[in-house]
Design a protein around this motif. Structure first.
Motif, PDB file in Angstrom:
ATOM      1  N   ALA A  51     -28.475  18.724  -8.039  1.00 41.35           N
ATOM      2  CA  ALA A  51     -29.266  19.753  -8.724  1.00 41.35           C
ATOM      3  C   ALA A  51     -28.672  21.141  -8.479  1.00 41.35           C
ATOM      4  O   ALA A  51     -28.642  21.978  -9.389  1.00 41.35           O
ATOM      5  CB  ALA A  51     -30.713  19.698  -8.262  1.00 41.35           C
ATOM      6  N   GLN A  52     -28.194  21.384  -7.260  1.00 46.41           N
ATOM      7  CA  GLN A  52     -27.579  22.678  -6.956  1.00 46.41           C
ATOM      8  C   GLN A  52     -26.280  22.856  -7.735  1.00 46.41           C
ATOM      9  O   GLN A  52     -25.995  23.948  -8.232  1.00 46.41           O
ATOM     10  CB  GLN A  52     -27.322  22.819  -5.452  1.00 46.41           C
ATOM     11  CG  GLN A  52     -26.828  24.199  -5.054  1.00 46.41           C
ATOM     12  CD  GLN A  52     -27.820  25.290  -5.392  1.00 46.41           C
ATOM     13  OE1 GLN A  52     -28.982  25.210  -5.014  1.00 46.41           O
ATOM     14  NE2 GLN A  52     -27.372  26.320  -6.107  1.00 46.41           N
ATOM     15  N   MET A  53     -25.497  21.786  -7.863  1.00 47.36           N
ATOM     16  CA  MET A  53     -24.260  21.862  -8.656  1.00 47.36           C
ATOM     17  C   MET A  53     -24.571  22.200 -10.115  1.00 47.36           C
ATOM     18  O   MET A  53     -23.873  23.010 -10.736  1.00 47.36           O
ATOM     19  CB  MET A  53     -23.502  20.537  -8.586  1.00 47.36           C
ATOM     20  CG  MET A  53     -22.861  20.257  -7.252  1.00 47.36           C
ATOM     21  SD  MET A  53     -22.019  18.668  -7.226  1.00 47.36           S
ATOM     22  CE  MET A  53     -20.685  18.982  -8.354  1.00 47.36           C
ATOM     23  N   ILE A  54     -25.626  21.602 -10.641  1.00 44.35           N
ATOM     24  CA  ILE A  54     -26.019  21.873 -12.027  1.00 44.35           C
ATOM     25  C   ILE A  54     -26.467  23.322 -12.173  1.00 44.35           C
ATOM     26  O   ILE A  54     -26.078  24.013 -13.121  1.00 44.35           O
ATOM     27  CB  ILE A  54     -27.114  20.893 -12.478  1.00 44.35           C
ATOM     28  CG1 ILE A  54     -26.532  19.479 -12.566  1.00 44.35           C
ATOM     29  CG2 ILE A  54     -27.717  21.330 -13.810  1.00 44.35           C
ATOM     30  CD1 ILE A  54     -27.562  18.390 -12.754  1.00 44.35           C
ATOM     31  N   ALA A  55     -27.258  23.800 -11.228  1.00 45.05           N
ATOM     32  CA  ALA A  55     -27.721  25.194 -11.275  1.00 45.05           C
ATOM     33  C   ALA A  55     -26.534  26.157 -11.187  1.00 45.05           C
ATOM     34  O   ALA A  55     -26.482  27.159 -11.923  1.00 45.05           O
ATOM     35  CB  ALA A  55     -28.710  25.454 -10.149  1.00 45.05           C
ATOM     36  N   ILE A  75     -27.135  22.154 -25.486  1.00 42.83           N
ATOM     37  CA  ILE A  75     -25.933  21.331 -25.354  1.00 42.83           C
ATOM     38  C   ILE A  75     -25.835  20.660 -23.995  1.00 42.83           C
ATOM     39  O   ILE A  75     -25.684  19.438 -23.896  1.00 42.83           O
ATOM     40  CB  ILE A  75     -24.669  22.181 -25.614  1.00 42.83           C
ATOM     41  CG1 ILE A  75     -24.688  22.696 -27.049  1.00 42.83           C
ATOM     42  CG2 ILE A  75     -23.401  21.375 -25.336  1.00 42.83           C
ATOM     43  CD1 ILE A  75     -23.654  23.763 -27.337  1.00 42.83           C
ATOM     44  N   TRP A  76     -25.898  21.435 -22.924  1.00 44.67           N
ATOM     45  CA  TRP A  76     -25.600  20.901 -21.596  1.00 44.67           C
ATOM     46  C   TRP A  76     -26.820  20.386 -20.847  1.00 44.67           C
ATOM     47  O   TRP A  76     -26.725  19.385 -20.129  1.00 44.67           O
ATOM     48  CB  TRP A  76     -24.864  21.952 -20.763  1.00 44.67           C
ATOM     49  CG  TRP A  76     -23.542  22.286 -21.357  1.00 44.67           C
ATOM     50  CD1 TRP A  76     -23.202  23.422 -22.031  1.00 44.67           C
ATOM     51  CD2 TRP A  76     -22.380  21.446 -21.397  1.00 44.67           C
ATOM     52  NE1 TRP A  76     -21.910  23.349 -22.469  1.00 44.67           N
ATOM     53  CE2 TRP A  76     -21.379  22.148 -22.095  1.00 44.67           C
ATOM     54  CE3 TRP A  76     -22.097  20.188 -20.905  1.00 44.67           C
ATOM     55  CZ2 TRP A  76     -20.117  21.620 -22.300  1.00 44.67           C
ATOM     56  CZ3 TRP A  76     -20.840  19.656 -21.115  1.00 44.67           C
ATOM     57  CH2 TRP A  76     -19.857  20.372 -21.812  1.00 44.67           C
ATOM     58  N   LYS A  77     -27.942  21.031 -20.984  1.00 48.06           N
ATOM     59  CA  LYS A  77     -29.125  20.620 -20.223  1.00 48.06           C
ATOM     60  C   LYS A  77     -29.506  19.163 -20.476  1.00 48.06           C
ATOM     61  O   LYS A  77     -29.717  18.413 -19.511  1.00 48.06           O
ATOM     62  CB  LYS A  77     -30.299  21.561 -20.531  1.00 48.06           C
ATOM     63  CG  LYS A  77     -31.504  21.313 -19.675  1.00 48.06           C
ATOM     64  CD  LYS A  77     -32.590  22.338 -19.960  1.00 48.06           C
ATOM     65  CE  LYS A  77     -33.813  22.092 -19.106  1.00 48.06           C
ATOM     66  NZ  LYS A  77     -34.853  23.104 -19.370  1.00 48.06           N
ATOM     67  N   PRO A  78     -29.565  18.693 -21.742  1.00 46.67           N
ATOM     68  CA  PRO A  78     -29.901  17.277 -21.960  1.00 46.67           C
ATOM     69  C   PRO A  78     -28.872  16.318 -21.364  1.00 46.67           C
ATOM     70  O   PRO A  78     -29.233  15.243 -20.883  1.00 46.67           O
ATOM     71  CB  PRO A  78     -29.926  17.139 -23.490  1.00 46.67           C
ATOM     72  CG  PRO A  78     -30.070  18.522 -24.008  1.00 46.67           C
ATOM     73  CD  PRO A  78     -29.453  19.420 -23.001  1.00 46.67           C
ATOM     74  N   ARG A  79     -27.614  16.702 -21.366  1.00 43.89           N
ATOM     75  CA  ARG A  79     -26.571  15.846 -20.779  1.00 43.89           C
ATOM     76  C   ARG A  79     -26.765  15.718 -19.273  1.00 43.89           C
ATOM     77  O   ARG A  79     -26.643  14.623 -18.718  1.00 43.89           O
ATOM     78  CB  ARG A  79     -25.186  16.413 -21.089  1.00 43.89           C
ATOM     79  CG  ARG A  79     -24.855  16.383 -22.557  1.00 43.89           C
ATOM     80  CD  ARG A  79     -23.509  16.991 -22.828  1.00 43.89           C
ATOM     81  NE  ARG A  79     -23.295  17.145 -24.263  1.00 43.89           N
ATOM     82  CZ  ARG A  79     -22.155  17.506 -24.799  1.00 43.89           C
ATOM     83  NH1 ARG A  79     -21.102  17.750 -24.036  1.00 43.89           N
ATOM     84  NH2 ARG A  79     -22.046  17.616 -26.101  1.00 43.89           N
ATOM     85  N   PHE A  80     -27.045  16.852 -18.623  1.00 50.76           N
ATOM     86  CA  PHE A  80     -27.279  16.804 -17.188  1.00 50.76           C
ATOM     87  C   PHE A  80     -28.561  16.041 -16.853  1.00 50.76           C
ATOM     88  O   PHE A  80     -28.611  15.296 -15.875  1.00 50.76           O
ATOM     89  CB  PHE A  80     -27.331  18.215 -16.593  1.00 50.76           C
ATOM     90  CG  PHE A  80     -25.965  18.842 -16.411  1.00 50.76           C
ATOM     91  CD1 PHE A  80     -24.982  18.224 -15.664  1.00 50.76           C
ATOM     92  CD2 PHE A  80     -25.673  20.066 -16.985  1.00 50.76           C
ATOM     93  CE1 PHE A  80     -23.735  18.789 -15.484  1.00 50.76           C
ATOM     94  CE2 PHE A  80     -24.422  20.652 -16.823  1.00 50.76           C
ATOM     95  CZ  PHE A  80     -23.453  20.010 -16.067  1.00 50.76           C
ATOM     96  N   GLN A  81     -29.589  16.210 -17.669  1.00 49.29           N
ATOM     97  CA  GLN A  81     -30.832  15.474 -17.433  1.00 49.29           C
ATOM     98  C   GLN A  81     -30.598  13.971 -17.544  1.00 49.29           C
ATOM     99  O   GLN A  81     -31.083  13.197 -16.709  1.00 49.29           O
ATOM    100  CB  GLN A  81     -31.912  15.918 -18.428  1.00 49.29           C
ATOM    101  CG  GLN A  81     -32.451  17.294 -18.142  1.00 49.29           C
ATOM    102  CD  GLN A  81     -33.398  17.799 -19.214  1.00 49.29           C
ATOM    103  OE1 GLN A  81     -33.330  17.389 -20.376  1.00 49.29           O
ATOM    104  NE2 GLN A  81     -34.274  18.713 -18.841  1.00 49.29           N
ATOM    105  N   ARG A  82     -29.883  13.557 -18.572  1.00 49.66           N
ATOM    106  CA  ARG A  82     -29.579  12.133 -18.750  1.00 49.66           C
ATOM    107  C   ARG A  82     -28.756  11.608 -17.571  1.00 49.66           C
ATOM    108  O   ARG A  82     -29.040  10.529 -17.033  1.00 49.66           O
ATOM    109  CB  ARG A  82     -28.843  11.907 -20.067  1.00 49.66           C
ATOM    110  CG  ARG A  82     -28.573  10.433 -20.350  1.00 49.66           C
ATOM    111  CD  ARG A  82     -27.864  10.207 -21.676  1.00 49.66           C
ATOM    112  NE  ARG A  82     -26.517  10.766 -21.638  1.00 49.66           N
ATOM    113  CZ  ARG A  82     -26.071  11.723 -22.449  1.00 49.66           C
ATOM    114  NH1 ARG A  82     -26.863  12.263 -23.362  1.00 49.66           N
ATOM    115  NH2 ARG A  82     -24.839  12.161 -22.362  1.00 49.66           N
TER     116      ARG A  82
END
Length: 91
Positions: A51-55, A75-82
């Motif tokens: 989660a920190q890497m994503i943030a 674009i990116w948020k749904p990919r990271f969530q999946r």
């Protein structure tokens, strides 16, 4: 930058500006791909670390492209969530 005479709201972009933006886009895509690879492949990575890497990647993307938060979210948020759901089996 000059305003287009036919449509004053359209701003013409120079070839150098387009090339610089393309370079930033490629850099961001590479960065996001590396973050996604690490999250997917590093078995020792915790949910909090991922989660920190994503943030951090979000902050970096918005530093490269200010005022493009909506584009990031689309674009990116749904990919990271999946990826987080698949990797850590979270809903």
């Amino acid at each position: 930058m000059e305003l287009n005479e036919r449509n004053p709201e359209v701003v013409e972009v120079s070839a150098e500006e387009r090339a610089e933006e393309a370079k930033l886009i490629r850099r961001m895509q590479m960065m996001m791909g590396m973050v996604m690879s690490v999250i997917a492949q590093d078995a020792s990575l915790t949910v909090d670390e991922a989660a920190q890497m994503i943030a951090d990647s979000r902050k970096a993307a918005l530093a490269m492209f200010p005022d493009k938060e909506l584009a990031y979210d689309l674009i990116w948020k749904p990919r990271f969530q999946r990826l987080m759901r698949e990797r850590f089996r979270i809903m």
